[in-house]
Design an enzyme around this catalytic site. Structure first.
Site, mmCIF file in Angstrom:
data_model
loop_
_atom_site.group_PDB
_atom_site.id
_atom_site.type_symbol
_atom_site.label_atom_id
_atom_site.label_comp_id
_atom_site.label_asym_id
_atom_site.label_seq_id
_atom_site.Cartn_x
_atom_site.Cartn_y
_atom_site.Cartn_z
ATOM 1 N N ASP A 1 -58.796 15.508 8.772
ATOM 2 C CA ASP A 1 -58.523 16.673 9.149
ATOM 3 C C ASP A 1 -56.989 17.175 9.799
ATOM 4 O OD1 ASP A 1 -61.189 16.037 8.154
ATOM 5 O OD2 ASP A 1 -61.630 18.634 8.729
ATOM 6 N N TYR B 1 -65.190 23.688 6.824
ATOM 7 C CA TYR B 1 -65.813 24.124 7.810
ATOM 8 C C TYR B 1 -64.849 24.875 8.535
ATOM 9 C CZ TYR B 1 -69.561 21.092 9.131
ATOM 10 O OH TYR B 1 -70.798 20.231 9.695
HETATM 11 CU CU LIG Z 1 -71.126 18.845 11.163
#
Ligand SMILES: [Cu+2]
Ligand SMILES: *[C@@H]1O[C@H](CO)[C@@H](O)[C@H](O)[C@H]1NC(C)=O
Ligand SMILES: *[C@@H]1O[C@H](CO)[C@@H](O)[C@H](O)[C@H]1NC(C)=O
Ligand SMILES: *[C@@H]1O[C@H](CO)[C@@H](O)[C@H](O)[C@H]1NC(C)=O
Length: 675
Positions: free
Chosen positions: A337, A421
């Site tokens: 990420d 996320y």
């Molecule tokens: Cu997770």
């Protein structure tokens, strides 16, 4: 007379020019060499880079633009003496990484902003830049207008392409076909604002960003074995929304949750001056770039009037998120990420009363879009004080009276939304000298479609009918350039163990003895170590040149890890190729200004493993060292993580370890003493 008046006039014009220069100085010219690039500096760097083009037909995608930080060697004496470096100690420089729009050729450029010139421009071969392409549209429409894609969506029950989204994009790391291949996942929507992750579709699209064409469309396994959806299952239709307005409005919300107010009636105790933050005895600088997000510099602590250095630079340097479903092509679900998306570029605006409570201060950051235009990210990180429970307390057994001291902490936080996320990153500073890094994980779990009656086959949890959330791991790498009482430091592991000798022996007659075993890590090779929760392992950074007055041993600062299962991917997995830095939980390297990312700038594995390969015997004792600490958690998904996941946390502590002469919070006013 006239002459004199003319002189005065001349003099006052000079004064006002000087005054204007001073003003513009503070507005336009950056005050500190570690300050992030300003809009003007980004514009200047980009305009010089544009002029350097070999041909006017070339179009650049500006993938990364950030401050080229001044060398530590130049800044160190100012850190040690707690003085401000003069602005001109090092020229302001920008580092740019750009991609030629038509060929995807990658160039690195360094611009000297003071001298108005390009200092270097090099072509880099065989690398894959960050996925960040802010300002450049994803090939969403191109994918959605493909007839094969449309046919598949219709068969899955989502014939209206307005109600299909391209939700996730990632790079395939093992495919040698090259540099430009990206994978896209699609989801259906029952209505425009519906949660797409409740309706995963069972295929992905491999897209070539250079030729702007679909390379292949591949079905995903939907059964307990490796087989795909050949019998015409439609996609899951059941809605999974977290937005209360889609769940019946206010009536849906519980009514017995009363407000709790956070207030600082006498104002705040932090002071902000440019990018310097001072809070009680702590002082530090902050920076921000698109890749690492928030960066801390020159963290020190005022110990009885002496500013003692602790950390020169601290940042979150990488993230690694591998999924555990063994069925191809799910093996490609491996996300980096930071190296691929950047937690600065994906950072979200924070709001007072929502993300943070109380008297918070907010910082904007100037990043850029793909065309090199400066972009202001508003309220991208915040500084606040929090009440943190009891700091210390004692009741005298004779009087039943005593003191309770309540803990306050300073929190610097940023929140990145990377696809499905949302990650909160918090640096917390306490009055007893402790620092805690807390990563918060929330948002929506990545889902995939199952056939009717299929199960997650041991690699996930059924969140809703036909909706699987696969198990995965979240790892974070912190880069900590420690300078405990100065730059020459050593690192040791500190394990706790029983005294040798059984009960009845001369050394341990009652068998209850235990002790610590501290091992100084002498070389880069020895520095590669792992957590050991059963031994309560911590790492201690000591300064051999700074003996403690009471213990007579070097003063220290310790890192206390979170315990977690190691990377579950096999050592020989091809998916691990770019994650060589995950082989140990701790690496110790000699400080190097150019070594900032554990997987290398391009995640091509030229990071930690390559840096240490020929240096395993190099001494790290009493040197300027950097700790690289991997930590994280394994996410065994649970139904309670759906439709949105309550925060899970992971992180580590940094605590003084025989550094101060006593409890440094001894002078914090006890509760009630301020009245
Ligand atoms: Cu997770
Ligand atoms: C790259 O080229 C495409 C056209 O092929 C254009 O739409 C896009 O704006 C360009 N991007 C940049 C960053 O120049
Ligand atoms: C497709 O969905 C959009 C958005 O809900 C709607 O406006 C449109 O009428 C739909 N088209 C068809 C053909 O149903
Ligand atoms: C990775 O990329 C760098 C350019 O930053 C290059 O120098 C290095 O050789 C590459 N390493 C590998 C293993 O490809």
């Amino acid at each position: 007379m006239v002459k004199l008046r003319g002189g005065i006039l001349y003099f006052s014009v000079l004064i006002s020019i000087w005054y204007m220069l001073m003003l513009s100085n503070s507005l336009l010219i950056v005050a500190h060499p570690l300050d992030p690039l300003t809009s003007e500096e980004i514009q200047k760097a980009v305009s010089l880079t544009e002029k350097s083009k070999e041909s006017p037909d070339i179009s650049y995608i500006y993938n990364y633009i950030a401050l080229k930080e001044p060398p530590k060697a130049l800044m160190l004496s100012y850190f040690r003496s707690d003085t401000e470096p003069p602005t001109h100690v090092y020229p302001r420089k920008a580092f740019l990484m750009l991609i030629e729009n038509s060929t995807y050729n990658v160039h690195e450029v360094v611009v000297n902003l003071n001298a108005n010139r390009i200092e270097s421009k090099i072509r880099v071969y065989g690398v894959r830049p960050m996925f960040y392409i802010g300002g450049v549209p994803l090939p969403t429409e191109s994918i959605k207008s493909d007839a094969r894609v449309q046919e598949k969506c219709a068969k899955l029950g989502y014939p209206n392409m307005t109600l299909v989204v391209v939700s996730q994009a990632y790079d395939i790391v093992t495919d040698n076909r090259g540099d430009k291949l990206s994978f896209f996942l699609l989801n259906g929507l029952n209505f425009k604002m519906d949660n797409p992750y409740a309706h995963p579709l069972d295929f992905f699209v491999a897209y070539d960003l250079t030729t702007k064409s679909i390379l292949k469309i591949q079905d995903l396994p939907t059964h307990d074995d490796f087989s795909v959806n050949n019998e015409g299952n439609t996609a899951p239709k059941m809605e999974g929304n977290y937005d209360y307005t889609l769940r019946g409005g206010k009536a849906f919300l519980r009514h017995d949750d009363k407000p709790i107010l956070v207030s600082s009636p006498e104002g705040v105790s932090y002071k902000i001056r440019g990018n310097e933050i001072q809070w009680q005895k702590w002082k530090m600088r902050v920076g921000f770039n698109g890749r690492e997000g928030l960066i801390l510099y020159t963290v020190n602590y005022n110990d009885g009037g002496t500013r003692r250095p602790i950390l020169y630079r601290a940042s979150l340097a990488e993230m690694f998120v591998p999924y555990g479903d063994p069925r191809p092509p799910y093996h490609v679900k491996v996300w980096f990420d930071i190296g691929k998306y950047g937690v600065g570029y994906t950072a979200a605006e924070q709001r007072n009363g929502e993300d943070v409570l109380g008297s918070a201060a907010f910082f904007d950051s100037i990043l850029h879009d793909a065309y090199g235009n400066p972009m202001r990210y508003k309220n991208v990180f915040s500084v606040r004080e929090e009440e943190a429970g009891i700091l210390w307390k004692h009741v005298d057994f004779r009087t039943k009276e005593g003191f309770v001291v309540r803990s306050h902490r300073l929190v610097l936080s940023t929140i990145a939304t990377v696809g499905n996320y949302d990650y909160g990153f918090n640096w917390e500073f306490y009055q007893d000298g402790s620092i805690q890094f807390v990563a918060q994980l929330t948002g929506i779990v990545s889902t995939n479609m199952m056939a009717v009656n299929a199960t997650p086959a041991g690699h996930g949890t059924t969140m809703a009918p036909q909706v699987n959330a696969q198990y995965h791991q979240h790892f974070f790498t912190a880069r900590l350039d420690m300078d405990v009482d100065g730059d020459a430091n050593s690192v040791s592991t500190l394990d706790i163990k029983p005294v040798q000798g059984n009960s009845g022996s001369a050394t341990n007659p009652y068998g209850q003895g235990f002790t610590t075993s501290q091992t100084v890590l002498q070389t880069v090779g020895e520095g590669r170590t792992t957590i050991d929760p059963l031994k309560g392992r911590t790492w201690v950074v000591t300064n051999p040149n700074s003996p403690h007055k009471v213990t007579n041993k070097p003063v220290g600062w310790k890192l206390m890890p979170h315990s977690y299962p190691p990377v579950l991917m096999k050592a020989d997995s091809p998916m691990r190729k770019n994650a060589g830095f995950m082989a140990y939980d701790m690496w110790v390297t000699l400080q190097n200004d150019d070594q900032l990312y554990p997987g290398g700038f391009y995640l091509n594995n030229s990071g930690l493993p390559e840096w240490v390969r020929d240096k395993l015997g190099e001494t790290i004792e009493n040197k300027d060292i950097v700790l690289w600490h991997n930590f994280g958690l394994t996410h065994i998904t649970r139904v309670e993580d759906y439709p949105i996941m309550p925060v899970e946390t992971t992180g580590f502590w940094l605590k003084p370890f025989n550094f101060f002469k006593e409890n440094p919070s001894i002078d914090v006013p006890p509760a009630g003493s301020q009245n």
